[in-house]
Every structure is written in C-alpha cells, then in structure tokens.
Design a protein around this motif. Structure first.
Motif, PDB file in Angstrom:
ATOM      1  N   VAL A  81       1.120  -1.649   0.015  1.00  0.00           N
ATOM      2  CA  VAL A  81      -0.389   0.535  -0.096  1.00  0.00           C
ATOM      3  C   VAL A  81       0.746   1.101  -0.025  1.00  0.00           C
ATOM      4  O   VAL A  81       2.130   1.196   0.661  1.00  0.00           O
ATOM      5  N   TYR A  82       0.042   2.201  -0.798  1.00  0.00           N
ATOM      6  CA  TYR A  82       1.062   3.941  -0.811  1.00  0.00           C
ATOM      7  C   TYR A  82       0.506   5.056  -0.202  1.00  0.00           C
ATOM      8  O   TYR A  82      -1.236   5.068  -0.963  1.00  0.00           O
ATOM      9  N   GLY A  83       0.778   5.479  -0.142  1.00  0.00           N
ATOM     10  CA  GLY A  83       0.575   6.870   0.717  1.00  0.00           C
ATOM     11  C   GLY A  83       0.343   8.166  -0.861  1.00  0.00           C
ATOM     12  O   GLY A  83      -0.417   8.629  -1.765  1.00  0.00           O
ATOM     13  N   ASP A  84       1.928   9.081  -0.207  1.00  0.00           N
ATOM     14  CA  ASP A  84       1.949   9.814  -1.417  1.00  0.00           C
ATOM     15  C   ASP A  84       3.160   9.233  -2.553  1.00  0.00           C
ATOM     16  O   ASP A  84       4.533   8.797  -1.994  1.00  0.00           O
ATOM     17  N   PHE A  85       2.791   9.518  -3.722  1.00  0.00           N
ATOM     18  CA  PHE A  85       3.424   8.071  -4.473  1.00  0.00           C
ATOM     19  C   PHE A  85       3.517   9.535  -5.797  1.00  0.00           C
ATOM     20  O   PHE A  85       2.849  10.015  -6.526  1.00  0.00           O
ATOM     21  N   GLU A  86       4.548   9.280  -6.801  1.00  0.00           N
ATOM     22  CA  GLU A  86       4.715   9.668  -8.374  1.00  0.00           C
ATOM     23  C   GLU A  86       4.517   8.037  -8.912  1.00  0.00           C
ATOM     24  O   GLU A  86       5.483   7.338  -8.544  1.00  0.00           O
ATOM     25  N   LEU A  87       3.777   7.791  -9.427  1.00  0.00           N
ATOM     26  CA  LEU A  87       3.466   6.142 -10.661  1.00  0.00           C
ATOM     27  C   LEU A  87       4.096   6.750 -11.672  1.00  0.00           C
ATOM     28  O   LEU A  87       2.915   7.264 -12.218  1.00  0.00           O
ATOM     29  N   ILE A  88       4.844   5.510 -12.800  1.00  0.00           N
ATOM     30  CA  ILE A  88       4.411   6.015 -14.024  1.00  0.00           C
ATOM     31  C   ILE A  88       4.625   4.324 -14.463  1.00  0.00           C
ATOM     32  O   ILE A  88       4.408   3.559 -13.433  1.00  0.00           O
ATOM     33  N   PHE A  89       3.521   4.168 -15.708  1.00  0.00           N
ATOM     34  CA  PHE A  89       3.437   3.207 -16.548  1.00  0.00           C
ATOM     35  C   PHE A  89       3.154   3.367 -17.520  1.00  0.00           C
ATOM     36  O   PHE A  89       2.967   4.572 -18.092  1.00  0.00           O
ATOM     37  N   GLU A  90       3.660   2.279 -18.239  1.00  0.00           N
ATOM     38  CA  GLU A  90       3.107   2.395 -19.943  1.00  0.00           C
ATOM     39  C   GLU A  90       1.759   1.549 -19.910  1.00  0.00           C
ATOM     40  O   GLU A  90       1.786   0.525 -19.224  1.00  0.00           O
ATOM     41  N   ALA A  91       0.913   1.786 -20.145  1.00  0.00           N
ATOM     42  CA  ALA A  91       0.142   0.900 -20.854  1.00  0.00           C
ATOM     43  C   ALA A  91      -0.929   1.529 -22.659  1.00  0.00           C
ATOM     44  O   ALA A  91      -0.873   2.100 -23.275  1.00  0.00           O
ATOM     45  N   ARG A  92      -1.921  -0.064 -22.861  1.00  0.00           N
ATOM     46  CA  ARG A  92      -2.067  -0.643 -24.441  1.00  0.00           C
ATOM     47  C   ARG A  92      -3.211  -1.191 -24.437  1.00  0.00           C
ATOM     48  O   ARG A  92      -3.373  -2.391 -24.537  1.00  0.00           O
ATOM     49  N   PRO A  93      -4.075  -0.559 -24.640  1.00  0.00           N
ATOM     50  CA  PRO A  93      -6.368  -0.642 -24.379  1.00  0.00           C
ATOM     51  C   PRO A  93      -6.172  -1.175 -26.159  1.00  0.00           C
ATOM     52  O   PRO A  93      -6.269  -0.674 -26.216  1.00  0.00           O
ATOM     53  N   GLN A 146     -12.763   6.289 -33.912  1.00  0.00           N
ATOM     54  CA  GLN A 146     -13.318   6.910 -35.498  1.00  0.00           C
ATOM     55  C   GLN A 146     -12.466   5.009 -36.449  1.00  0.00           C
ATOM     56  O   GLN A 146     -11.813   4.339 -36.109  1.00  0.00           O
ATOM     57  N   LEU A 147     -13.891   5.254 -37.629  1.00  0.00           N
ATOM     58  CA  LEU A 147     -14.344   4.227 -38.418  1.00  0.00           C
ATOM     59  C   LEU A 147     -13.512   4.312 -39.903  1.00  0.00           C
ATOM     60  O   LEU A 147     -13.374   5.277 -40.709  1.00  0.00           O
ATOM     61  N   ASP A 148     -12.610   3.326 -40.545  1.00  0.00           N
ATOM     62  CA  ASP A 148     -12.705   2.990 -41.565  1.00  0.00           C
ATOM     63  C   ASP A 148     -13.674   2.378 -42.496  1.00  0.00           C
ATOM     64  O   ASP A 148     -14.951   2.295 -41.778  1.00  0.00           O
ATOM     65  N   ASP A 149     -13.846   2.983 -43.613  1.00  0.00           N
ATOM     66  CA  ASP A 149     -15.412   2.151 -44.527  1.00  0.00           C
ATOM     67  C   ASP A 149     -15.670   1.550 -44.523  1.00  0.00           C
ATOM     68  O   ASP A 149     -16.725   0.665 -44.709  1.00  0.00           O
ATOM     69  N   GLN A 150     -14.645   0.238 -44.302  1.00  0.00           N
ATOM     70  CA  GLN A 150     -15.077  -1.061 -43.631  1.00  0.00           C
ATOM     71  C   GLN A 150     -15.776  -1.300 -42.238  1.00  0.00           C
ATOM     72  O   GLN A 150     -15.823  -2.163 -41.468  1.00  0.00           O
ATOM     73  N   GLY A 151     -15.981  -0.139 -41.345  1.00  0.00           N
ATOM     74  CA  GLY A 151     -16.032  -0.094 -39.882  1.00  0.00           C
ATOM     75  C   GLY A 151     -14.913  -1.177 -38.676  1.00  0.00           C
ATOM     76  O   GLY A 151     -16.287  -0.784 -38.015  1.00  0.00           O
ATOM     77  N   ASN A 152     -14.044  -0.666 -38.887  1.00  0.00           N
ATOM     78  CA  ASN A 152     -13.079  -1.300 -38.200  1.00  0.00           C
ATOM     79  C   ASN A 152     -12.622   0.438 -38.042  1.00  0.00           C
ATOM     80  O   ASN A 152     -12.351   1.584 -38.633  1.00  0.00           O
ATOM     81  N   PRO A 153     -12.088  -0.005 -36.595  1.00  0.00           N
ATOM     82  CA  PRO A 153     -11.852   1.427 -35.769  1.00  0.00           C
ATOM     83  C   PRO A 153      -9.906   2.124 -36.193  1.00  0.00           C
ATOM     84  O   PRO A 153      -9.707   0.811 -35.877  1.00  0.00           O
ATOM     85  N   ILE A 154     -10.002   2.665 -36.150  1.00  0.00           N
ATOM     86  CA  ILE A 154      -8.274   3.418 -36.258  1.00  0.00           C
ATOM     87  C   ILE A 154      -8.313   4.240 -35.796  1.00  0.00           C
ATOM     88  O   ILE A 154      -6.705   4.992 -35.733  1.00  0.00           O
ATOM     89  N   GLY A 155      -8.678   4.614 -35.260  1.00  0.00           N
ATOM     90  CA  GLY A 155      -8.486   6.149 -33.633  1.00  0.00           C
ATOM     91  C   GLY A 155      -9.085   6.086 -33.124  1.00  0.00           C
ATOM     92  O   GLY A 155     -10.412   6.105 -33.051  1.00  0.00           O
ATOM     93  N   PHE A 185      -5.333  16.433 -26.131  1.00  0.00           N
ATOM     94  CA  PHE A 185      -5.361  15.000 -25.545  1.00  0.00           C
ATOM     95  C   PHE A 185      -5.479  14.243 -27.066  1.00  0.00           C
ATOM     96  O   PHE A 185      -4.567  13.418 -26.359  1.00  0.00           O
ATOM     97  N   LEU A 186      -6.108  14.345 -27.958  1.00  0.00           N
ATOM     98  CA  LEU A 186      -6.149  13.632 -28.863  1.00  0.00           C
ATOM     99  C   LEU A 186      -4.552  13.599 -30.054  1.00  0.00           C
ATOM    100  O   LEU A 186      -4.440  13.071 -30.644  1.00  0.00           O
ATOM    101  N   SER A 187      -4.005  14.825 -29.604  1.00  0.00           N
ATOM    102  CA  SER A 187      -2.832  15.457 -29.740  1.00  0.00           C
ATOM    103  C   SER A 187      -1.979  14.531 -29.946  1.00  0.00           C
ATOM    104  O   SER A 187      -0.539  14.886 -30.211  1.00  0.00           O
ATOM    105  N   ILE A 188      -2.090  14.013 -28.532  1.00  0.00           N
ATOM    106  CA  ILE A 188      -0.976  12.995 -27.862  1.00  0.00           C
ATOM    107  C   ILE A 188      -1.082  12.090 -28.107  1.00  0.00           C
ATOM    108  O   ILE A 188       0.169  11.157 -27.291  1.00  0.00           O
ATOM    109  N   TRP A 189      -2.362  11.158 -27.694  1.00  0.00           N
ATOM    110  CA  TRP A 189      -2.420   9.730 -28.135  1.00  0.00           C
ATOM    111  C   TRP A 189      -2.089   8.351 -28.624  1.00  0.00           C
ATOM    112  O   TRP A 189      -2.261   8.874 -30.293  1.00  0.00           O
ATOM    113  N   ASN A 190      -1.560   7.908 -28.714  1.00  0.00           N
ATOM    114  CA  ASN A 190      -0.846   6.421 -29.840  1.00  0.00           C
ATOM    115  C   ASN A 190      -2.106   5.866 -29.977  1.00  0.00           C
ATOM    116  O   ASN A 190      -2.015   5.169 -29.352  1.00  0.00           O
TER     117      ASN A 190
END
Length: 277
Positions: A81-93, A146-155, A185-190
């Motif tokens: 368990v943690y009280g005051d902190f900075e947490l860094i991680f990378e996520a890919r959903p 955002q979807l392409d012409d086939q309805g697949n998510p692309i962003g 937000f959108l300008s930095i999201w990968n």
C-alpha cells in the motif's frame, strides 16, 4: 516533462505477478452509507467466481475477462500500500476495453480514486472518478472510435454530444482544478500503441495530477472539491492514509454489453514503477 527514472522503483518485474494479487470486481455502494448491492442475486454470485485473467505477455501484464466474453471483471492489486507517490507506467488497451487505474484503493479494489482509461464509446481517458467513494466524475470530454470505410476502428475522435451515453454536464469539468481539452488529448494519444501515464498522489485527501505522454491532462484537489456524495472526512476514514494500486477489468452491464469490453479484449501494462514522496 521528463522524469529522473533512476528515482523510481519498479513494482512489476516484467516476468511474473510477484507483488500483485487479483480480486473479483464486486459492486459496492456509490458512497459509504448508501445502500449496497443485492448479494443474493445470481449476477453477484457469478461476479465472485472470477477475478479476471492476468497473464504476462512480452514483458507486460495483460488483463482479460475470464472466461472471455463472460461479462465479469476483476482487479489486479499491488500487495503493498502507498500513500503519497508518483506512479509511472505504460498502457495499451484494445478497443473496446473499459479500464482504469485506482490509487489509494481499499482491499476490495472497487473503492478508491480512479484515473480513467475508458477506451470505449462515451469513455474518457485521463479524468478522475470516485469509485465507491461518491461517484464523482471529473472529466472534460468523451471519446469514440474513428472508423474506416469497412467499419473498423482506426483511431480516437471526440464524441458527438448528441449521441453520447455519457452527457457532458457542466458539473463534471468543474470538479477539476485543471483539465486539458479533448483536442489536446487527441494530439498526444498513440492509437494501438503504448502510452505513458504519470500519476502524482499527495495529501490525506489527495491532490491527484495526471500526465499522459508528457502532457498534463487533469488535476483534482479532493480536499476542496465539492460534490453531493463525496465527504473527505468519511473517505479518509474508509481508505486510510495508504492504499493499493489497482488495474481494472470492467464488467459488461446490460446497457452497453460487449461495447464496454469486447469478448477477447485486453488491456496491457508495462514498466510500472513508483517513487514515494
């Protein structure tokens, strides 16, 4: 903003789940003192039987519903368990995968301050939610694919407010001391790639600051924030000065179904490290 990574300690070793444990995603009252869930239902019983599937894939934690498409979620909690902190991680959903990161979380996992990673329709990424501690919803935009012409998510794109299932009422951004715009937000999201989160938590009723890919996205002061279902003193008593860090696999409610978490969707987490303050 760059960080001195030498000051941070890894809390995920990249090969095992040592230091972590999973728990079911059980419903809790919106706030302490409010009516709790009906624990006699079949849905509640089934929720107790899974805590998600957590595996290691290419040096990352991967979280999925277990079994796939069951509609029930779970949490992966830090043993410490943690009280005051900075947490860094990378996520890919994956899309859609409705997840988040809880800080100062109780042993249940479902009570704490959640940094949103709602990678699905009408979701928000980088806002802050009061999970089981009042249900406050500090956000400034909602997202869709955002979807392409086939309805697949692309962003990602900003959601049409006329079709959202999460209306952007004025009280939501007003909870935040600072908020980026949706366009920022959108300008930095990968899309379909790794994104680095940096979360700072400080104070007995914490001030929480969220950066994503070096951009400040949100900041909230829960000591001064005003919300009808949030009481700082009560929440301090509930959570205490320290809590777990928790990664979430969401369940599928009747309203959204598989649009909340696709049957084979996962969220992945890597390079998880912390600096206690």
């Amino acid at each position: 903003m760059k960080n001195n990574n030498a000051a941070f300690t890894p809390i995920f070793d990249g090969t095992t789940l040592k230091g972590w444990h999973s728990v079911p995603r059980l419903p809790v009252p919106r706030a302490p003192g409010q009516p709790g869930p009906d624990t006699t239902t079949e849905a509640y019983r089934r929720a107790t039987e899974t805590s998600g599937k957590w595996t290691i894939e290419d040096g990352a934690i991967a979280g999925r519903q277990d079994p796939p498409g069951c509609g029930y979620g779970g949490y992966l909690l830090s043993d410490e368990v943690y009280g005051d902190f900075e947490l860094i991680f990378e996520a890919r959903p994956d899309w859609p995968a409705d997840t988040g990161i809880l800080v100062r979380a109780s042993a249940l996992g479902s009570q704490g301050f959640q940094i949103l990673l709602d990678h699905r329709r009408s979701g928000n990424i980088g806002g802050i939610y009061g999970n089981g501690i009042g249900g406050f919803h500090g956000i400034n935009y909602t997202l869709d694919a955002q979807l392409d012409d086939q309805g697949n998510p692309i962003g990602l794109r900003l959601e049409d407010p006329e079709t959202t299932i999460e209306p952007m009422t004025p009280d939501k951004p007003e909870l935040l001391e600072y908020t980026a715009t949706g366009q920022q937000f959108l300008s930095i999201w990968n899309w379909n790639n790794w994104n680095e989160f940096r979360i700072r938590v400080e104070g007995s009723s914490p001030r929480i600051t969220v950066h994503i890919n070096d951009m400040k996205i949100s900041e909230i002061d829960t000591a001064t924030m005003k919300h009808p279902f949030y009481n700082p003193a009560v929440i301090q008593d509930l959570l205490g000065p320290k809590g777990h860090i928790a990664f979430e696999i969401h369940d599928n409610d009747p309203g959204m179904g598989e649009a909340r978490w696709a049957p084979n969707a996962a969220c992945r987490w890597r390079n998880v490290r912390i600096r206690e303050l």
